[in-house]
Design a protein around this motif. Structure first.
Motif, PDB file in Angstrom:
ATOM      1  N   TRP A 150       0.978  -1.137   0.078  1.00  0.00           N
ATOM      2  CA  TRP A 150      -0.028  -0.149  -0.065  1.00  0.00           C
ATOM      3  C   TRP A 150       0.903   1.216   0.002  1.00  0.00           C
ATOM      4  N   LEU A 199      13.943  -6.712   4.748  1.00  0.00           N
ATOM      5  CA  LEU A 199      13.133  -6.392   5.730  1.00  0.00           C
ATOM      6  C   LEU A 199      12.353  -4.811   5.546  1.00  0.00           C
ATOM      7  N   MET A 200      12.819  -4.035   4.889  1.00  0.00           N
ATOM      8  CA  MET A 200      12.111  -2.761   4.668  1.00  0.00           C
ATOM      9  C   MET A 200      11.105  -2.958   3.678  1.00  0.00           C
ATOM     10  N   SER A 203       8.191  -4.755   5.160  1.00  0.00           N
ATOM     11  CA  SER A 203       7.449  -3.820   6.178  1.00  0.00           C
ATOM     12  C   SER A 203       6.292  -2.968   5.490  1.00  0.00           C
ATOM     13  N   PHE A 204       6.323  -2.788   4.041  1.00  0.00           N
ATOM     14  CA  PHE A 204       5.492  -2.260   3.338  1.00  0.00           C
ATOM     15  C   PHE A 204       4.264  -3.189   2.785  1.00  0.00           C
ATOM     16  N   ARG A 205       4.524  -4.431   3.107  1.00  0.00           N
ATOM     17  CA  ARG A 205       3.370  -5.486   2.716  1.00  0.00           C
ATOM     18  C   ARG A 205       2.239  -5.128   3.363  1.00  0.00           C
ATOM     19  N   ILE A 206       1.115  -5.152   2.938  1.00  0.00           N
ATOM     20  CA  ILE A 206      -0.212  -5.013   3.408  1.00  0.00           C
ATOM     21  C   ILE A 206      -0.541  -6.050   4.538  1.00  0.00           C
ATOM     22  N   ARG A 208       1.672  -7.632   6.359  1.00  0.00           N
ATOM     23  CA  ARG A 208       2.466  -7.729   7.252  1.00  0.00           C
ATOM     24  C   ARG A 208       1.858  -8.120   8.645  1.00  0.00           C
ATOM     25  N   PRO A 210       1.887  -7.851  12.868  1.00  0.00           N
ATOM     26  CA  PRO A 210       2.818  -6.933  13.784  1.00  0.00           C
ATOM     27  C   PRO A 210       3.744  -7.869  14.473  1.00  0.00           C
ATOM     28  N   ARG A 211       4.951  -7.414  14.886  1.00  0.00           N
ATOM     29  CA  ARG A 211       5.957  -8.282  15.678  1.00  0.00           C
ATOM     30  C   ARG A 211       5.902  -7.877  16.931  1.00  0.00           C
TER      31      ARG A 211
ATOM     32  N   TRP B 150      10.376  -3.384  17.811  1.00  0.00           N
ATOM     33  CA  TRP B 150      10.949  -4.474  17.985  1.00  0.00           C
ATOM     34  C   TRP B 150      12.201  -4.698  16.778  1.00  0.00           C
ATOM     35  N   ILE B 206       5.936  -1.527  16.996  1.00  0.00           N
ATOM     36  CA  ILE B 206       5.197  -3.006  17.401  1.00  0.00           C
ATOM     37  C   ILE B 206       3.604  -2.616  17.256  1.00  0.00           C
ATOM     38  N   ARG B 208       1.920  -0.757  15.059  1.00  0.00           N
ATOM     39  CA  ARG B 208       1.708  -0.464  13.550  1.00  0.00           C
ATOM     40  C   ARG B 208       0.437  -1.213  13.103  1.00  0.00           C
ATOM     41  N   ARG B 211      -2.114  -1.563   6.773  1.00  0.00           N
ATOM     42  CA  ARG B 211      -2.920  -0.628   6.138  1.00  0.00           C
ATOM     43  C   ARG B 211      -3.554  -1.300   4.861  1.00  0.00           C
TER      44      ARG B 211
END
Lengths: 212, 212
Positions: A150, A199-200, A203-206, A208, A210-211, B150, B206, B208, B211
């Motif tokens: 997104w 990793l970066m 982190s933009f994947r819809i 994703r 939460p860790r 994290w 964490i 986040r 979206r």
DNA sequence: CAAACATACTGAACACTGTTCAACAAAACA
DNA sequence: TGTTTTGTTGAACAGTGTTCAGTATGTTTG
């Protein structure tokens, strides 16, 4: 007249010869130690001759920078075989870093030396850079269209991604990495770089998770 | 002996005078046009004298690079007033970019010119860089400890963050930004940079929310 | 106080750099 | 064959970082 044709061909050949010698000296001796005289010596011509084929040193370096982009686009060819947009994006980051690490001198000239930009002939567009960035924007847009990622603007996100990857390449090439990173990480810096990009991007994947 | 004390003081004063002149010329004329002779002219000493106070040009530039870090640390002072670790991290990114955009020549010398590293006296550690990076690692660690972010390793994440921010600064300073970004984005590049850092940092939170 | 010494400084030179311009040789054309 | 065009170059200019022998000044010693 066949004569003019031949002359033009010969002129082009000498230009290519000069450029090839310039690239060779550049890769061998580095940016600072690439002198017009060294190039002229290599092809056994007078230094003055080079100025008949290139306006000045900046123009010559701009031509080398173009050769660098040719090589980089060659690196990117296999990407067209990758159907999945996100996979393609990851791979583009990997290939980009591959190219940077394998051709530090060229990368320096293409993306780091400010002189390369200031000498853009006639203040024209930066065609090579635009083409490279454009393909990144396209891949990001494909990910957005496929609802994998997104983003409000493909261009803005592409720029963020480019900046991140370029930052890693730059720190490595400009020798800041080894001076700052812990000893136990140094042997894995190349791997580390790839992991960071992954990793970066992830982190933009819809989807994703939460860790933590 | 008070005489030796005075002499040492005078020697230190002249060294400072040379360095000040060097910084001035450097900021005025840029990296490439900073010559030993220009610096010598400015303080009305012979070029040879400079070599009595600095081993060579690289050593002189290393001293300028140290002055740059002093200025940068000065920029970071207000951070100590910020209690919230995540807020502090965001602000550090902002201040870092502020410094880079406001002092492009110095930033170039500190983080981009490879020569600055190669001339590290006696192959010693890069103290200034380590100090700056160390404070970033600390702030990241604080965020991890506070369970805001994290990460497996504070150092690795700090490096990723640094690379991203540095990438933006680098592309801007090395003049690649304006050649690639769309016209309608150009007026907001500085703002854009801050937003990108915020976006990236927030994506490591964490809490986040996915979206889309 | 004068001689000896130590220190700070510099002018001139060396080996480079990018770049220009008048001169020259050779090829193409008439 | 003579003329013109084209391609090439040697020499020079102004600039660079750097070194070294020499000078001039201030300090210490006899």
């Amino acid at each position: 007249m066949g004569v003019n044709d031949r002359k033009e061909r010969e002129k082009e050949e000498l230009r290519a010869l000069i450029l090839a010698a310039a690239v060779e000296v550049f890769l061998q001796k580095g940016f600072d130690n690439t002198s017009i005289r060294a190039i002229a010596d290599k092809i056994e011509y007078s230094p003055t001759t080079i100025y008949l084929y290139f306006k000045d040193k900046a123009a010559l370096f701009h031509a080398i920078h173009q050769e660098g982009f040719k090589l980089m686009f060659h690196h990117f060819v296999p990407l067209q075989q990758v159907a999945d947009p996100f996979e393609r994006l990851l791979l583009q980051g990997r290939y980009y870093l591959d190219f940077a690490f394998q051709n530090p001198e060229l990368y320096d000239l293409m993306f780091l030396q400010p002189g390369t930009m200031e000498a853009l002939p006639d203040d024209l567009e930066w065609m090579e850079g635009n083409a490279a960035f454009g393909s990144l924007v396209q891949n990001v847009q494909a990910c957005i269209d496929a609802r994998i990622i997104w983003a409000e603007s493909a261009e803005v996100l592409a720029f963020t991604i480019w900046a991140s990857v370029h930052g890693i390449a730059s720190l490595q090439i400009q020798k800041r990495c080894n001076k700052v990173i812990s000893d136990h990480l140094k042997p894995h810096i190349a791997t580390l770089a790839f992991e960071q990009v992954n990793l970066m991007l992830k982190s933009f994947r819809i989807d994703r998770v939460p860790r933590g």
